[in-house]
Write an enzyme that holds these catalytic residues in place. Sequence first.
Site, PDB file in Angstrom:
ATOM      1  N   HIS A  59       0.642   0.067   0.502  1.00  0.00           N
ATOM      2  CA  HIS A  59       1.327   0.062  -0.791  1.00  0.00           C
ATOM      3  C   HIS A  59       1.450  -1.357  -1.311  1.00  0.00           C
ATOM      4  O   HIS A  59       1.704  -2.292  -0.553  1.00  0.00           O
ATOM      5  CB  HIS A  59       2.709   0.696  -0.660  1.00  0.00           C
ATOM      6  CG  HIS A  59       3.246   1.190  -1.967  1.00  0.00           C
ATOM      7  ND1 HIS A  59       3.779   0.346  -2.914  1.00  0.00           N
ATOM      8  CD2 HIS A  59       3.307   2.442  -2.494  1.00  0.00           C
ATOM      9  CE1 HIS A  59       4.152   1.056  -3.975  1.00  0.00           C
ATOM     10  NE2 HIS A  59       3.885   2.333  -3.746  1.00  0.00           N
ATOM     11  N   HIS A  60       1.299  -1.496  -2.629  1.00  0.00           N
ATOM     12  CA  HIS A  60       1.362  -2.811  -3.254  1.00  0.00           C
ATOM     13  C   HIS A  60       2.754  -3.436  -3.133  1.00  0.00           C
ATOM     14  O   HIS A  60       2.912  -4.655  -3.294  1.00  0.00           O
ATOM     15  CB  HIS A  60       0.981  -2.700  -4.735  1.00  0.00           C
ATOM     16  CG  HIS A  60       0.149  -3.843  -5.225  1.00  0.00           C
ATOM     17  ND1 HIS A  60       0.332  -5.147  -4.788  1.00  0.00           N
ATOM     18  CD2 HIS A  60      -0.860  -3.900  -6.131  1.00  0.00           C
ATOM     19  CE1 HIS A  60      -0.528  -5.940  -5.399  1.00  0.00           C
ATOM     20  NE2 HIS A  60      -1.262  -5.218  -6.214  1.00  0.00           N
ATOM     21  N   ALA A  61       3.758  -2.643  -2.848  1.00  0.00           N
ATOM     22  CA  ALA A  61       5.095  -3.201  -2.648  1.00  0.00           C
ATOM     23  C   ALA A  61       5.142  -4.083  -1.412  1.00  0.00           C
ATOM     24  O   ALA A  61       6.029  -4.931  -1.286  1.00  0.00           O
ATOM     25  CB  ALA A  61       6.124  -2.073  -2.512  1.00  0.00           C
ATOM     26  N   VAL A  72       2.122  -5.691  -0.044  1.00  0.00           N
ATOM     27  CA  VAL A  72       1.017  -6.649   0.051  1.00  0.00           C
ATOM     28  C   VAL A  72       0.533  -7.026  -1.335  1.00  0.00           C
ATOM     29  O   VAL A  72       0.677  -6.265  -2.296  1.00  0.00           O
ATOM     30  CB  VAL A  72      -0.194  -6.084   0.845  1.00  0.00           C
ATOM     31  CG1 VAL A  72       0.154  -5.859   2.300  1.00  0.00           C
ATOM     32  CG2 VAL A  72      -0.709  -4.789   0.215  1.00  0.00           C
ATOM     33  N   ASN A  76       4.613 -10.050  -2.843  1.00  0.00           N
ATOM     34  CA  ASN A  76       3.700 -10.262  -3.955  1.00  0.00           C
ATOM     35  C   ASN A  76       4.032 -11.575  -4.661  1.00  0.00           C
ATOM     36  O   ASN A  76       5.042 -11.698  -5.351  1.00  0.00           O
ATOM     37  CB  ASN A  76       3.807  -9.091  -4.938  1.00  0.00           C
ATOM     38  CG  ASN A  76       3.128  -7.850  -4.410  1.00  0.00           C
ATOM     39  OD1 ASN A  76       1.927  -7.681  -4.549  1.00  0.00           O
ATOM     40  ND2 ASN A  76       3.903  -6.979  -3.777  1.00  0.00           N
TER      41      ASN A  76
END
Length: 466
Positions: free
Chosen positions: A138-140, A142, A312
Amino acid sequence: MQRLSGLDASFLYLETRSQLMHVIGLIEIDPSTMPGGYSFPKLRDELERRISALPNFRRKLDNSVLNIDHPVWIEDDDFDIERHVHRVGVPAPGSVLELTELCAHLAGQTLDRGKPLWELWVIEGLADGKVAAMLRMHHAGVDGVTSADLLAQLCTMTPEAPDLDVEKIHQTAGGSSRTTMAVTGAVNYFVQRPIAMAKLIPGTVGVPVGWLRRTRSNTAMPAPFRAPRTRFNAPITPHRSLALTQLSLDDIKRVKNRFGVKINDVILAITGGAMRSYLEEHGELPEQPLVAMVPVSVHGADESSLVTGGTNKVTGMFTQLPTDLDDPVERVEQAATFARTSKDHHADIDANILRAWAQFAPGTTMSTLMKLYGDRGLALSHPPIFNVLVSNVAGPDFPVYFLGSRVTGVYPLGPIFHGLGLNITVFSADGHINVGILACTDHAPDVWAIAHAFDEELKQLLEACD
């Protein structure tokens, strides 16, 4: 317990059933190099051993109704590798087309937020005897740089299993405390946020003023909502289509050296040429240049106390793509000019301003508005913010081994958004430029045409070098 930064949490708030906020690394490996021979249980067991020293893979989300700030990461005390690593066979005949169709289906599935936000699909049965490993995160948790770093930690320079870092084995995200979560969240929300906003506003006001000044002197990067509309600038569905291609890094460098530009300029020129070819073939090529958003890492940049922490650490740079030019050499030269202008402009803007404002992202409100935005097809009611997202991530320029197996290709695939339904991500590694293309199937069922256009664009530039 570690609280998510506003930008990290925003990827949770932005997620809907159609707009999935995970990043993908499709790793092609040669299993013949694995010590003692390849087997799925052996690969899974070695991954479990490695993860004991990779804290990011063991943490999961936690939240409560009393928490008015962003969610937190906590240690998953019930971590089970079998809930994350899956084995599947690609349909016959096992070509790259069957592989990408399977991966496209998996890319359209949501990640379970009740466990650490990642999973690995080990795909066997490829026609050439290789194995593919599809890692979804999940972009949360990485961004482009951190995902490459995590992948690097799963890889080694030799097939043999490495020793593990004892300190990281004992590192933990900690447990959950509803009281601490609520109290610290309230302090952040009612005390620190107003102070931070008061400090942030003066620096933000100067951004549009400086942008306008640069626009008058033709030294500004493209402004948002000024891009021409294409088929990709529409609402998206959960259906995904993806394509891959691998270019020679030496060939890219040859073009770079011949025309006196940078590698990234060549990548942008090839992307522009591929987009021009694809849209022209469909009779949809706009007269004005397309606009790309290029993520820029701010890892290591000076940060205010407002944005310290978080995974991020990126901002975005807008640049035009020379899709209006027919000659490939002119496209390279124009792409370099566009990129220089955008870089100069971007350098004048505080690299952390986006992350700073993201701290104020309202979770419930943002999630509700995002669902309404997608359900009502509002992406068609305003000019496109930009046309395509183009990322370029540098990897190791030497052979590496993924859990003992030689890596022959790494293809990154980033998320797509309502109104922004095409993501092209480039990862350079071991003498290759690996290109991953992800799109909404409703926009581009023939996404392989874009991948083939990348190959053709480089071929034309190499001919021009001669």
